[in-house]
Design an enzyme around this catalytic site. Structure first.
Site, PDB file in Angstrom:
ATOM      1  N   CYS A 254      69.061 101.100   2.287  1.00  0.00           N
ATOM      2  CA  CYS A 254      70.420 101.511   2.660  1.00  0.00           C
ATOM      3  C   CYS A 254      70.431 102.591   3.728  1.00  0.00           C
ATOM      4  O   CYS A 254      71.481 102.902   4.284  1.00  0.00           O
ATOM      5  CB  CYS A 254      71.174 101.995   1.433  1.00  0.00           C
ATOM      6  SG  CYS A 254      71.173 100.775   0.118  1.00  0.00           S
TER       7      CYS A 254
ATOM      8  N   HIS B  84      79.982  98.320   2.014  1.00  0.00           N
ATOM      9  CA  HIS B  84      78.587  98.734   2.124  1.00  0.00           C
ATOM     10  C   HIS B  84      77.707  97.599   2.637  1.00  0.00           C
ATOM     11  O   HIS B  84      76.902  97.050   1.899  1.00  0.00           O
ATOM     12  CB  HIS B  84      78.111  99.239   0.755  1.00  0.00           C
ATOM     13  CG  HIS B  84      76.714  99.763   0.732  1.00  0.00           C
ATOM     14  ND1 HIS B  84      76.074 100.283   1.845  1.00  0.00           N
ATOM     15  CD2 HIS B  84      75.828  99.858  -0.292  1.00  0.00           C
ATOM     16  CE1 HIS B  84      74.846 100.657   1.501  1.00  0.00           C
ATOM     17  NE2 HIS B  84      74.670 100.409   0.230  1.00  0.00           N
TER      18      HIS B  84
END
Ligand code: ZN
Lengths: 381, 144
Positions: free
Chosen positions: A80, A325
């Protein structure tokens, strides 16, 4: 060492884009950043692309669509944190004097690729006994509740705030605010976390154009340049013994490195975009960053201190919970938001008088280490 | 001591190559490691100490009884793990924390700090039809 400036930003709408490809999304963000920077694409000397699941040489496929084919491109994977690491690599290339104008972008297309919870790599010991990413955060949430008296309702308030902010951001995946009751009534994912405590599966891309001080002086530009005052990266250390699960030493160490680079402290930050992949994650992040005292964020959130208009707005863009996301795009999109805020172009979610902003990402999990990668980028008007 | 990293003779595979010592057909022992130089402890076991970089790391057997540090009930997972199931971190007296499924305790009776017992047992059958040997946690002592 040259100072590094952000002179162009671009971002697609985050959300479900089943009919678009990752190259299509990446190209849109890149073209917008170049246009915003008012730079001839032929002046861009190098590019860094963050992505996680998009396959080999995904970044080069975008170059071919944006008039940039031929320049050096590095694909970056740090879970991420991938997009934030791409920005750091671009900044390092400028600071080293190798390049003057560099593109950093991040992108991800997850629709159709994942339906449920992400899991650590499949050869990981903890994944082999059934660990999922929401389960890790659920267990950390329970420790925060145990050690600091944090309530389930306070955790829900993180999602309520971020989805409210997202409703003020036209590029967010979620456009509708939710109530505490709706968060608590959403379907359980990993107790105590429910669906609305979790960031969604998203597609999207974001891009920034960075340049050196030398190159900046040669230009007359309409946008105010924003200085990248720090770009810090750390990896998780091997854990031994019985470490706290309600505090993040990795986030703390990365933040300390960033504050030192920038020559300022957490008290000078006017707004922060932090990695709220889950509601509890925002709590762990802002406490790890030193933006709020350890154990106190839930109470202060409840008092409105983290709202737009509060003492220190957290995730004014909507964060991962509200904006979405798309893994590789996330770290770049955070910087895009901070730049918008520091330029004074954030519209109804503008943080008044913002001069210094921080973006924090944390990615990955492996058994026996505290976390994989962590980044803190600090920007100053 | 035999390091079990491949398929056992009886079609039994460990859940991870670094967690057991001994023959899988016999009484497999859960192990961690301890640095002889600085005393740091690790699970799963490591060949080199991550704290002081010493290679003088010994394999140490882990006890079977510890306390529950934190837990969750997983409602969404991958297909090989039917939901819901309880996962817990247990702190062992050797100073290591490990993650395992918790069985035989009703969810509303699970508490942080409760004593738990680790039991080595088959977890599932893998795609090749082999038994995956791992461990589960159960309530220990006077009940949940
Ligand atoms: Zn050592």
């Amino acid at each position: 060492m040259s100072d590094v400036y952000v002179v162009g930003i671009g971002m697609t709408k985050f959300g479900k884009h089943p009919d678009r490809t990752v190259v299509d999304l990446g190209s849109e963000a890149v073209r917008e950043a170049i246009r915003d920077a008012e730079v001839d694409p032929r002046r861009i000397e190098a590019a860094y692309c963050g992505h996680v699941f998009q396959g080999m040489v995904a970044g080069q496929r975008v170059l071919a669509q944006t008039g940039l084919a031929g320049i050096p491109l590095t694909n970056v994977e740090d879970a991420c944190s991938s997009g934030a690491v791409a920005i750091r690599e671009a900044a390092l290339a400028i600071r080293a004097g190798e390049h003057d104008v560099v593109l950093a972008f991040g992108m991800e297309h997850l629709t159709g690729r994942f339906r449920g919870a992400l899991t650590p790599a499949e050869d990981d010991l903890e994944a082999a006994v059934g660990l999922t990413m929401p389960a890790i955060y659920a267990m950390r949430a329970r420790r925060h509740m145990e050690e600091f008296g944090t309530t389930r309702r306070q955790l829900a308030l993180v999602s309520v705030k971020n989805k409210r902010n997202a409703s003020l951001n036209p590029l967010s995946q979620f456009q509708t605010p939710v109530s505490v009751e709706e968060v608590l009534a959403s379907r359980p994912i990993a107790e105590p976390l429910c669906l609305y405590d979790c960031s969604p599966v998203s597609d999207g891309a974001a891009a920034v154009v960075l340049c050196s001080a030398r190159w900046l002086r040669q230009l007359t530009r309409s946008q105010r340049p924003i200085r990248l005052a720090a770009a810090a990266l750390r990896s998780g250390e091997v854990e031994s013994g019985l470490p706290s699960m309600a505090f993040e030493p990795l986030t703390r160490r990365t933040a300390e490195a960033a504050y030192e680079q920038a020559g300022l402290g957490p008290e000078e930050i006017d707004l922060a975009e932090v990695h709220d992949c889950f509601s509890i994650a925002e709590v762990l992040r802002v406490e790890g960053l030193g933006l709020f005292p350890v154990g106190e964020y839930p109470d202060r959130l409840e008092r409105g201190e983290a709202d737009i208009g509060g003492r220190l707005p957290i995730n004014p863009s909507g964060g991962l919970l509200g904006k979405g996301h798309p893994l590789g795009a996330t770290g770049v999109a955070q910087v895009v938001e901070v730049v918008r805020q520091l330029r004074g172009q954030a519209g109804p979610r503008q943080v008044a008088g913002a001069r210094v902003g921080l973006a924090h990402c944390r990615g990955g999990k492996a058994a026996g280490v505290e976390g994989a990668a962590c980044t803190v980028n600090i920007l100053a008007a | 001591m035999v390091e079990v990293t491949e398929t056992g003779r009886s079609g039994v595979v460990p859940v991870h190559p670094d967690v057991f010592a001994g023959e899988l057909e016999g009484e497999p022992q859960l192990v961690g490691s301890r640095c002889r130089q600085c005393g740091a402890r690790f699970f799963p076991r490591r060949g080199v100490c991550a704290r002081c970089l010493s290679a003088e790391v010994e394999v140490v057997p882990l006890g079977r009884v510890g306390t529950l540090h934190t837990y969750t009930v997983v409602y969404q997972s991958t297909p090989e793990f039917p939901t819901p199931y309880i996962l817990a971190y247990v702190d062992l007296p050797e100073g290591v924390r490990l993650l395992a499924p918790l069985a035989g305790v009703p969810v509303d009776q699970v508490r942080i700090g409760m004593p738990l017992r680790l039991q080595v047992e088959p977890l599932r059958t893998d795609a090749a039809g082999r038994t995956v040997l791992g461990y589960r946690l159960y309530a220990h002592g006077g009940g949940a």
